[in-house]
Each structure stands twice: as C-alpha cells, then as structure tokens.
Design a protein around this motif. Sequence first.
Motif, PDB file in Angstrom:
ATOM      1  N   GLY A  45       0.820  -1.208   0.000  1.00 32.25           N
ATOM      2  CA  GLY A  45       0.000   0.000   0.000  1.00 32.25           C
ATOM      3  C   GLY A  45       0.854   1.257   0.000  1.00 32.25           C
ATOM      4  N   LEU A  46       0.216   2.382  -0.305  1.00 38.53           N
ATOM      5  CA  LEU A  46       0.930   3.649  -0.361  1.00 38.53           C
ATOM      6  C   LEU A  46       1.534   3.987   1.004  1.00 38.53           C
ATOM      7  N   HIS A  47       2.774   4.423   0.983  1.00 34.96           N
ATOM      8  CA  HIS A  47       3.485   4.713   2.225  1.00 34.96           C
ATOM      9  C   HIS A  47       4.741   5.526   1.917  1.00 34.96           C
ATOM     10  N   GLN A  48       5.434   5.906   2.965  1.00 33.35           N
ATOM     11  CA  GLN A  48       6.776   6.481   2.866  1.00 33.35           C
ATOM     12  C   GLN A  48       7.739   5.567   3.609  1.00 33.35           C
ATOM     13  N   ASP A  49       8.970   5.570   3.191  1.00 35.16           N
ATOM     14  CA  ASP A  49       9.971   4.711   3.809  1.00 35.16           C
ATOM     15  C   ASP A  49      10.582   5.352   5.055  1.00 35.16           C
ATOM     16  N   LEU A  50      10.862   4.515   6.045  1.00 38.40           N
ATOM     17  CA  LEU A  50      11.672   4.850   7.208  1.00 38.40           C
ATOM     18  C   LEU A  50      11.176   6.087   7.974  1.00 38.40           C
ATOM     19  N   VAL A  51       9.848   6.218   8.085  1.00 40.43           N
ATOM     20  CA  VAL A  51       9.296   7.368   8.809  1.00 40.43           C
ATOM     21  C   VAL A  51       9.542   7.262  10.311  1.00 40.43           C
ATOM     22  N   TYR A  52      10.015   6.118  10.768  1.00 40.02           N
ATOM     23  CA  TYR A  52      10.331   5.968  12.188  1.00 40.02           C
ATOM     24  C   TYR A  52      11.649   6.642  12.545  1.00 40.02           C
ATOM     25  N   PHE A  53      12.354   7.192  11.561  1.00 38.64           N
ATOM     26  CA  PHE A  53      13.525   8.014  11.827  1.00 38.64           C
ATOM     27  C   PHE A  53      13.088   9.452  12.092  1.00 38.64           C
ATOM     28  N   GLU A  54      13.864  10.164  12.893  1.00 33.43           N
ATOM     29  CA  GLU A  54      13.587  11.588  13.100  1.00 33.43           C
ATOM     30  C   GLU A  54      13.675  12.332  11.774  1.00 33.43           C
ATOM     31  N   SER A  55      14.648  11.982  10.943  1.00 30.75           N
ATOM     32  CA  SER A  55      14.794  12.566   9.612  1.00 30.75           C
ATOM     33  C   SER A  55      14.809  11.431   8.595  1.00 30.75           C
ATOM     34  N   PRO A  56      13.647  11.047   8.074  1.00 30.67           N
ATOM     35  CA  PRO A  56      13.602   9.963   7.099  1.00 30.67           C
ATOM     36  C   PRO A  56      14.390  10.316   5.837  1.00 30.67           C
ATOM     37  N   PRO A  57      14.788   9.322   5.061  1.00 33.12           N
ATOM     38  CA  PRO A  57      15.493   9.601   3.814  1.00 33.12           C
ATOM     39  C   PRO A  57      14.671  10.510   2.908  1.00 33.12           C
ATOM     40  N   GLY A  58      15.373  11.334   2.161  1.00 28.89           N
ATOM     41  CA  GLY A  58      14.698  12.255   1.252  1.00 28.89           C
ATOM     42  C   GLY A  58      14.367  11.601  -0.068  1.00 28.89           C
ATOM     43  N   LEU A  59      15.346  11.522  -0.964  1.00 32.98           N
ATOM     44  CA  LEU A  59      15.104  10.894  -2.262  1.00 32.98           C
ATOM     45  C   LEU A  59      15.299   9.395  -2.154  1.00 32.98           C
ATOM     46  N   GLN A  60      14.441   8.659  -2.859  1.00 31.19           N
ATOM     47  CA  GLN A  60      14.656   7.228  -3.038  1.00 31.19           C
ATOM     48  C   GLN A  60      14.874   6.970  -4.524  1.00 31.19           C
ATOM     49  N   LEU A  61      15.884   6.177  -4.824  1.00 31.91           N
ATOM     50  CA  LEU A  61      16.191   5.805  -6.199  1.00 31.91           C
ATOM     51  C   LEU A  61      16.023   4.301  -6.340  1.00 31.91           C
ATOM     52  N   LEU A  62      15.319   3.865  -7.371  1.00 35.51           N
ATOM     53  CA  LEU A  62      15.114   2.441  -7.654  1.00 35.51           C
ATOM     54  C   LEU A  62      15.450   2.187  -9.118  1.00 35.51           C
ATOM     55  N   HIS A  63      16.478   1.377  -9.344  1.00 27.33           N
ATOM     56  CA  HIS A  63      16.948   1.068 -10.689  1.00 27.33           C
ATOM     57  C   HIS A  63      16.469  -0.327 -11.061  1.00 27.33           C
ATOM     58  N   CYS A  64      15.724  -0.425 -12.137  1.00 30.43           N
ATOM     59  CA  CYS A  64      15.199  -1.718 -12.583  1.00 30.43           C
ATOM     60  C   CYS A  64      16.281  -2.489 -13.343  1.00 30.43           C
ATOM     61  N   LEU A  65      16.709  -3.618 -12.754  1.00 34.67           N
ATOM     62  CA  LEU A  65      17.703  -4.470 -13.394  1.00 34.67           C
ATOM     63  C   LEU A  65      17.056  -5.642 -14.125  1.00 34.67           C
ATOM     64  N   GLU A  66      15.952  -6.124 -13.566  1.00 40.13           N
ATOM     65  CA  GLU A  66      15.218  -7.222 -14.202  1.00 40.13           C
ATOM     66  C   GLU A  66      13.718  -7.017 -14.016  1.00 40.13           C
ATOM     67  N   PHE A  67      12.967  -7.212 -15.093  1.00 37.92           N
ATOM     68  CA  PHE A  67      11.501  -7.198 -15.013  1.00 37.92           C
ATOM     69  C   PHE A  67      11.009  -7.935 -16.247  1.00 37.92           C
ATOM     70  N   ASP A  68      10.938  -9.246 -16.116  1.00 34.46           N
ATOM     71  CA  ASP A  68      10.620 -10.077 -17.275  1.00 34.46           C
ATOM     72  C   ASP A  68       9.176  -9.884 -17.721  1.00 34.46           C
ATOM     73  N   ASP A  69       8.956 -10.073 -19.029  1.00 37.24           N
ATOM     74  CA  ASP A  69       7.625  -9.890 -19.595  1.00 37.24           C
ATOM     75  C   ASP A  69       6.604 -10.848 -18.994  1.00 37.24           C
ATOM     76  N   CYS A  70       7.077 -12.017 -18.534  1.00 35.83           N
ATOM     77  CA  CYS A  70       6.151 -13.009 -17.993  1.00 35.83           C
ATOM     78  C   CYS A  70       5.629 -12.650 -16.605  1.00 35.83           C
ATOM     79  N   VAL A  71       6.242 -11.638 -15.974  1.00 41.95           N
ATOM     80  CA  VAL A  71       5.804 -11.236 -14.635  1.00 41.95           C
ATOM     81  C   VAL A  71       4.465 -10.518 -14.746  1.00 41.95           C
ATOM     82  N   GLU A  72       3.482 -11.006 -14.007  1.00 44.38           N
ATOM     83  CA  GLU A  72       2.166 -10.382 -13.988  1.00 44.38           C
ATOM     84  C   GLU A  72       2.063  -9.434 -12.795  1.00 44.38           C
TER      85      GLU A  72
END
Length: 462
Positions: A264-291
């Motif tokens: 579900g929709l959320h933010q990461d690591l909000v249990y920190f006093e200063s949560p991370p700012g930017l998150q980067l996610l690099h797609c290395l694999e995402f096969d066509d067969c994945v539904e």
Amino acid sequence: MKPVRFLRMLSTELFTTTKTVQIRTVSLLACNRRLRTSSTTPWFNKSDFLEIKHCHVVSYASVAHQPGSETSVAALNVDMSRKVCHIRWEDGFISQFHVAWLRHNCHCEECRHHNGQKLLDPSNVSCNLTIENAVIQGSSLVVTWSGMNDLHIGEIPTSFLRSHNYNMQTLLDRRVNTRPEPAFEIPVVSYKDIINSEGGLYRWIRHINEEGISIIKDVPLSEDMVQKVVELMGPVMPTIYGATFDVEKTSDPINVAYSSLPIGLHQDLVYFESPPGLQLLHCLEFDDCVEGGDSVFLDAFGIAEKFRVAYPDLFEILTKVPATFQKVHYNRDLPVHLVNQKPHIKVNHLGEICAVYWAPPFEGPLAVDTKDVEKYFCAYEMFAKLIKNAELLKYRMHPGDLVVFNNLRMLHGRNGFKTNGGARRLKGCYFNIDMFKSQMQVLHNLEGDGRLVKRVGNQCWF
C-alpha cells in the motif's frame, strides 16, 4: 493620480527625513510642511502614490523581492524611537529593519568570519539597543549601535539587506513561489542527457523538485549504477538497509517489499527523526512473464491539502495528535528498535503543510491521552479512505529504468505480482533531503534564474 488619505498622517508616520517636503496631490495640506516620524508603521497604503519633492519618498510599491533585485538605496531613515531603520530602494520598494535584527546581522570582522559564520555572542546583544547613527557608505549600510557597554560600529551589505528583507508581502510572495504543485504525470529524461551536460542534469533535478518524481531511461544494467546516479548529486545516505539494497522476492523477507505481496501507499523509514529524502530504484530485471508489480505514486502534500478542504476539523486532529511509527525487528543481521512519535501532518506558524508522514505498515500502538483516541481514529480513517480512493500515478518499470522520487512528498507502493518463472529485481538507495535541497538551490543560482527551491517536506517552515 489617486488621492492619498492624508488624515491618517496626523497621528502616524510618513517614511521621510526631517527635510522640508512638498506633496503634490489633493490640496489638503500646504506645501513645505515639516513631517517627523512617530511610528514604525508607514501611514500610507500600498495602493497610494506620493509625488514628493525635497524628500526621498516617491512611491510605496508592492514589489516582491527575489535575490538579485535592485540593491541601490534611494533613502534612509531611522524612526524617532531609534529602534527601526527604514530603507527605500531605487525601484520604489520599502523595507524596515529592527535594531536587534541589524545587530545580529552585522558583517564586521568582529561579528562575522569571512567564511560566513557568525562570531557574535548573542548574550551580549541587549534588547535595549538603539541606533545611534545609520548611513550608506558605498554598497553597505554602516550602523552605530548604542545601549551596550561601548558603542559598536558595523556594516551590512545592502545586497544582504535586500535579499533578507522581511516585509510581509515579500514573505508571502516567497511562500507562493516555493509551494509545489501536485504532480499529474511522471517526467522522463534519458541517462545520456543527465551525464552529458550541466543543462540536462539541472533539468532532471528540477523535475524531482517541482514534480516530486522523475524517471531516467536507458540507464546501463550494472549493479553499481544506482549509486553512480545518486552521486551526481552527492553521497549515498546509508540506512539500516545499508548503502544500497535489492528489492526482489526472497524466501524469508525481512520487509514486505522483498515479497510478491502488494504494498500500500506509504513512505519509507518514517520511524527516523529525519527519514530519507530521495529514493532511487533502478530496474535491473523485469521479465515480460511477470504479472503485476506496477509501481504507484501519490503526492502526499496534494492529498493532505484536499483532506484539509474536505474535513478541516479532522485535518487539525492529525496535526495535533501524534501517531507512533516504529521498526522493531530483532531477527535480522542488524537488530533494530526504532520508535518515533509525531503527528501525521506538520504545519508551520501560518498553517502551511511542511511535512506529511504516512506509513501504515510501520505504525505501532497509539499512545495518547484517552480523550484523543477516538477522534484520532476517526480522522485517521477518513484520511486513509481519501488516500485509497485518490487517482494515482502508475508506471511499469522496464530494465534500464531508474525512478527517483521524493520520499517525503510522494507516497509510493506497488501492485502484487506473480513471477511465473521470471524475475523482478530493483536496486535501490537513498539521498539526504537537505543535501538535495542544497544542490537544487546551487543549480538554480549557477545554471538557472536564481529562483527558490520548492518545498521538499523536510519540516522547514519556509
């Protein structure tokens, strides 16, 4: 010329010197009348226009200041109390600076190091200070302060004064200029664009600041590329998940992200006093067969504003009653026990939203006074429903895509998926939000037009 309401002048102040002045407008007052200051509030309205001879005031203009605006001083006046210095600039803009504010911003060698750090001992600045003298010398305001053991003479560059003017109109205009607009689409750039030119890098970082999210296409499929991309802005921000982390299905996930379940929709690591700012996610694999497995995003500031409009009383509850955010997990290589209590929505002194925190998977038991429990959950329910029913930004990652989003502004999640023998693997990392804000402002000043950074959700009240 619009008539000026002169009757107000009898009991309040005109920004002027004690020189003889001549006023051309309606003939309510005779010419060559001496006017003296008696208040710190200008008597005239912004909409009024004065044409004055033998005095420095020509107009009162509601000109919003931006760095680099006109810094030539046309007139300088200290009021009768010796507590406030008024400046009229060549472009007609009028500023006022209080004696203590000026003293704390003295730029002399005793008070400020050449590197910009203040050397002044604030305990030595008396609230009984007065301005003994103030004159313009070259490009600086030279002030003599009295009221301490000794007189102090210092200077403040006029460019500094104009840049840090605290006229209410300027402050309000600044807030309009820094308010982010809700994101309606995800901007896309190419990897070659951001590495081959300063302009391309600047446009990409602007997308992140203004839209809250951006996707880079055609990033090389290398394990270390997500770190190389973030280092275009600055160093990686390490967390309890390390400097970088893999997002893929595992047999015994320490986080739901490492499963195939929907998130579900959320933010990461909000249990920190200063949560991370930017998150980067690099797609290395995402096969066509994945539904499934599509990524979803929602502007937290935008949905919080809608919540305020629809349910103002419930909105106020979520700004006052604190939730419990936690990550308590001992069955991992690095055991953690992180608990942070704070409200879901933080507002500044003007009621503007400066931070939103939403992470249902990482919420602990509510720990507040009994009178607040039921009203909190009523407000929580309505905010959750508004988020659930909101229109989302959706994107299916492809190998070579790298999504960057502001974790403090954009809620994120994903649809559940079935691998069907294929793979879905992302490489992620974080970047500090204050470092990002700094780099954005530097680029605006060096590559752009000097505009101010949009708010980034780091609790700053500006």
